[in-house]
Scaffold this active site. Structure first.
Site, mmCIF file in Angstrom:
data_model
loop_
_atom_site.group_PDB
_atom_site.id
_atom_site.type_symbol
_atom_site.label_atom_id
_atom_site.label_comp_id
_atom_site.label_asym_id
_atom_site.label_seq_id
_atom_site.Cartn_x
_atom_site.Cartn_y
_atom_site.Cartn_z
ATOM 1 N N THR A 57 41.847 35.109 48.403
ATOM 2 C CA THR A 57 43.286 35.545 48.607
ATOM 3 C C THR A 57 43.900 34.974 49.724
ATOM 4 O O THR A 57 43.511 34.825 50.655
ATOM 5 C CB THR A 57 43.278 37.168 48.739
ATOM 6 O OG1 THR A 57 42.373 37.769 47.872
ATOM 7 C CG2 THR A 57 44.694 37.689 48.873
ATOM 8 N N THR A 83 41.117 40.170 53.033
ATOM 9 C CA THR A 83 40.375 39.022 51.890
ATOM 10 C C THR A 83 39.157 39.469 51.629
ATOM 11 O O THR A 83 38.665 40.102 52.403
ATOM 12 C CB THR A 83 40.763 37.597 52.195
ATOM 13 O OG1 THR A 83 40.409 36.683 51.199
ATOM 14 C CG2 THR A 83 39.981 37.458 53.515
HETATM 15 N N1 GLY Z 1 40.749 40.618 47.714
HETATM 16 C C1 GLY Z 1 41.266 40.133 46.575
HETATM 17 C C2 GLY Z 1 40.795 40.859 45.364
HETATM 18 O O1 GLY Z 1 39.862 41.236 45.462
HETATM 19 O O2 GLY Z 1 41.476 40.768 44.491
#
Ligand code: GLY
Length: 344
Positions: free
Chosen positions: A203, A254
């Site tokens: 992310t 993230t």
């Molecule tokens: N951190 C992004 C997700 O798990 O979708």
């Protein structure tokens, strides 16, 4: 913590006309004096994204505009496994995107499970600014985006995503792995296949403080590669993937979203800062909470990272696993652009 700092030349800065001298110098390991304006974002991809944000911040623009413009750069990348329409699909072969944004007033907007829209972050902002709601999902989010004038893109995988998907279909095993980068020059967002047959995924999260001292944040992702259809991660959930409280700070996450959601990750970081921790300590506090909730066996395959800025422009980050980078950009007291990367 290793800190590599790169100084780049910028032609016109909004902070006077001092000469900008490129140089490399070592920095203290942990304590960084507060900076305004400042933008930080997750992974190596953040270096490029920060440039988009900095164009706005250096002109004393609003942090909200900066964090939207910054991650739009990543969303538009053509060969990115993790963010935007070129990313890896769900297990049914469709790219589904999550994004959220928060401003200095504590307003929030987000979209979840949206398809065929190039800039989910901008749709999230429209949700925040043009509707009475915080989150729109799925076909409703797409319908709203189209009504707002966002083009509906082709329902087609990028070449790199199609290749990865074809490869994944051979076994169809759902096997998310911890994301790492920079061990062998590996970029977390580059199309990839790891030696154990799994695929990286992650992310971009960006948080900024502007020259006026206001904070905002953004977060955008395609979620985990080859996830179940309909899966939504932490990124579009305020308090999980992103949280901004202008009295305290901003934080973004993230990694494995399920773990972040379960501890209300970024809200935890903000509350820890409210009670006196500095940004790095607060991120560590939240990471330790994730670790505590999981067995040692499970945690070795999970990556979760947080980055945070406090109200004074101090910043920091922390991750479960080594191999997490975040990008930092500000102008120092001599008006030099500091465009750097922290490797945790
Ligand atoms: N951190 C992004 C997700 O798990 O979708």
């Amino acid at each position: 913590m290793i800190h590599r700092r790169r100084i780049l030349k910028w032609g016109t800065m909004g902070f006077g006309s001092m000469i900008i001298t490129p140089k490399i110098f070592s920095t203290p390991k942990k304590i960084i004096m507060g900076k305004k304006p400042l933008v930080i974002s997750t992974w190596d991809a953040g270096i490029n994204a920060n440039k988009g944000a900095w164009k706005i911040l250096r002109e004393k623009g609003r942090a909200l505009d900066a964090v939207e413009a910054g991650v739009m750069i990543t969303e538009a990348e053509k060969d990115n496994c993790c963010v935007g329409l070129s990313a890896y699909p769900d297990r049914d072969g469709h790219v589904t995107l999550d994004a959220s944004i928060m401003d200095e007033y504590g307003n929030a907007g987000s979209v979840a499970f949206i398809e065929r829209i190039k800039h989910p972050i901008s749709v999230a902002r429209r949700v925040m600014e043009k509707t009475p709601h915080v989150m729109l999902a799925g076909s409703g989010a797409q319908q709203f985006a189209v009504e707002q004038g966002f083009p509906l893109e082709e329902d087609k995988l990028s070449d790199s995503a199609q290749k990865a998907y074809d490869e994944w279909l051979k076994k169809s095993e759902y096997k998310p792995v911890k994301n790492i980068e920079n061990t062998k020059g590996q970029n977390a967002f580059a199309p990839n296949k790891l030696s154990n047959g799994s695929f990286n995924h992650d992310t971009i999260g960006m948080i900024a403080i502007d020259a006026q001292g206001n904070l905002s944040g953004s977060c955008t992702t395609s979620g985990l590669a080859f996830k179940m259809r309909g899966r939504v991660g932490d990124s579009p959930i305020p308090g999980a993937g992103l949280y901004v409280d202008n009295e305290v700070g901003a934080a973004v996450s993230t990694g494995v979203g399920e773990e972040v959601i379960k501890i209300c990750g970024t809200h935890t970081v903000i509350e820890a800062m409210r009670h006196g921790m500095n940004p790095e300590e607060a991120c560590k506090f939240a990471v330790e909470r994730v670790i505590k909730r999981n067995s040692a066996e499970k945690i070795k395959d999970i990556q979760v990272a947080f980055i945070a800025i406090d109200k004074n422009g101090n910043y920091g980050g922390y991750a479960i696993q080594k191999g997490f980078n975040y990008a930092v950009c500000y102008a120092d007291d001599y008006n030099e652009l500091i465009d750097s990367k922290y490797s945790l």
